[in-house]
Write a protein that holds these residues in place. Structure first.
Motif, mmCIF file in Angstrom:
data_model
loop_
_atom_site.group_PDB
_atom_site.id
_atom_site.type_symbol
_atom_site.label_atom_id
_atom_site.label_comp_id
_atom_site.label_asym_id
_atom_site.label_seq_id
_atom_site.Cartn_x
_atom_site.Cartn_y
_atom_site.Cartn_z
ATOM 1 N N MET A 42 -69.429 -36.175 -33.430
ATOM 2 C CA MET A 42 -68.305 -37.003 -32.999
ATOM 3 C C MET A 42 -67.174 -36.985 -34.040
ATOM 4 O O MET A 42 -66.008 -36.790 -33.706
ATOM 5 C CB MET A 42 -68.769 -38.441 -32.757
ATOM 6 N N ILE A 43 -67.524 -37.158 -35.307
ATOM 7 C CA ILE A 43 -66.512 -37.185 -36.367
ATOM 8 C C ILE A 43 -65.864 -35.819 -36.529
ATOM 9 O O ILE A 43 -64.650 -35.720 -36.735
ATOM 10 C CB ILE A 43 -67.128 -37.690 -37.684
ATOM 11 N N THR A 44 -66.644 -34.748 -36.404
ATOM 12 C CA THR A 44 -66.086 -33.394 -36.486
ATOM 13 C C THR A 44 -65.033 -33.201 -35.398
ATOM 14 O O THR A 44 -63.946 -32.673 -35.658
ATOM 15 C CB THR A 44 -67.207 -32.339 -36.351
ATOM 16 N N LYS A 45 -65.329 -33.649 -34.189
ATOM 17 C CA LYS A 45 -64.377 -33.541 -33.087
ATOM 18 C C LYS A 45 -63.143 -34.394 -33.346
ATOM 19 O O LYS A 45 -62.020 -33.984 -33.030
ATOM 20 C CB LYS A 45 -65.037 -33.934 -31.770
ATOM 21 N N GLU A 46 -63.315 -35.593 -33.917
ATOM 22 C CA GLU A 46 -62.181 -36.470 -34.226
ATOM 23 C C GLU A 46 -61.273 -35.843 -35.280
ATOM 24 O O GLU A 46 -60.051 -35.945 -35.199
ATOM 25 C CB GLU A 46 -62.670 -37.830 -34.715
ATOM 26 N N ILE A 47 -61.868 -35.220 -36.285
ATOM 27 C CA ILE A 47 -61.073 -34.564 -37.332
ATOM 28 C C ILE A 47 -60.279 -33.417 -36.720
ATOM 29 O O ILE A 47 -59.118 -33.208 -37.064
ATOM 30 C CB ILE A 47 -61.985 -34.068 -38.476
ATOM 31 N N GLY A 48 -60.901 -32.685 -35.836
ATOM 32 C CA GLY A 48 -60.215 -31.632 -35.101
ATOM 33 C C GLY A 48 -60.408 -30.246 -35.702
ATOM 34 O O GLY A 48 -60.608 -30.076 -36.908
ATOM 35 N N GLU A 49 -60.331 -29.274 -34.825
ATOM 36 C CA GLU A 49 -60.577 -27.886 -35.202
ATOM 37 C C GLU A 49 -59.633 -27.394 -36.296
ATOM 38 O O GLU A 49 -60.061 -26.736 -37.249
ATOM 39 C CB GLU A 49 -60.455 -26.996 -33.963
ATOM 40 N N GLU A 50 -58.355 -27.735 -36.181
ATOM 41 C CA GLU A 50 -57.373 -27.254 -37.158
ATOM 42 C C GLU A 50 -57.703 -27.731 -38.576
ATOM 43 O O GLU A 50 -57.732 -26.941 -39.515
ATOM 44 C CB GLU A 50 -55.971 -27.716 -36.768
ATOM 45 N N GLN A 51 -57.972 -29.031 -38.741
ATOM 46 C CA GLN A 51 -58.259 -29.575 -40.067
ATOM 47 C C GLN A 51 -59.610 -29.098 -40.609
ATOM 48 O O GLN A 51 -59.739 -28.811 -41.795
ATOM 49 C CB GLN A 51 -58.219 -31.110 -40.035
ATOM 50 N N VAL A 52 -60.601 -29.005 -39.727
ATOM 51 C CA VAL A 52 -61.917 -28.520 -40.148
ATOM 52 C C VAL A 52 -61.793 -27.099 -40.689
ATOM 53 O O VAL A 52 -62.312 -26.775 -41.755
ATOM 54 C CB VAL A 52 -62.937 -28.586 -38.980
#
Length: 69
Positions: A42-52
């Motif tokens: 859930m947190i990975t998705k909230e941070i978002g692909e670009e930032q990850v």
């Protein structure tokens, strides 16, 4: 035995992690781990692909024995 779920949000690019996040207490390791994987996703998705991708962010968690009071 109670276990506490502790989440860490880290950047392998910067070789550092944010302070740990203490989330919840659980009666079994299984329940703790399932919630850990769910929260991490859930947190990975909230941070978002670009930032990850930009900061090489990863999340890991631990289920540690909760201190008794």
């Amino acid at each position: 035995m109670k276990l506490v779920l502790i989440l860490y949000i880290c950047s392998s690019l910067h070789s550092q992690c944010q302070p740990p996040i203490y989330l919840s207490k659980h009666d079994t390791r299984y329940n703790c781990m399932v919630e850990g994987y769910e929260k991490a996703a859930m947190i990975t998705k909230e941070i978002g692909e670009e930032q990850v991708n930009k900061h090489s962010i990863y999340i890991h968690f631990k289920c540690k024995k909760a201190p008794t009071v």
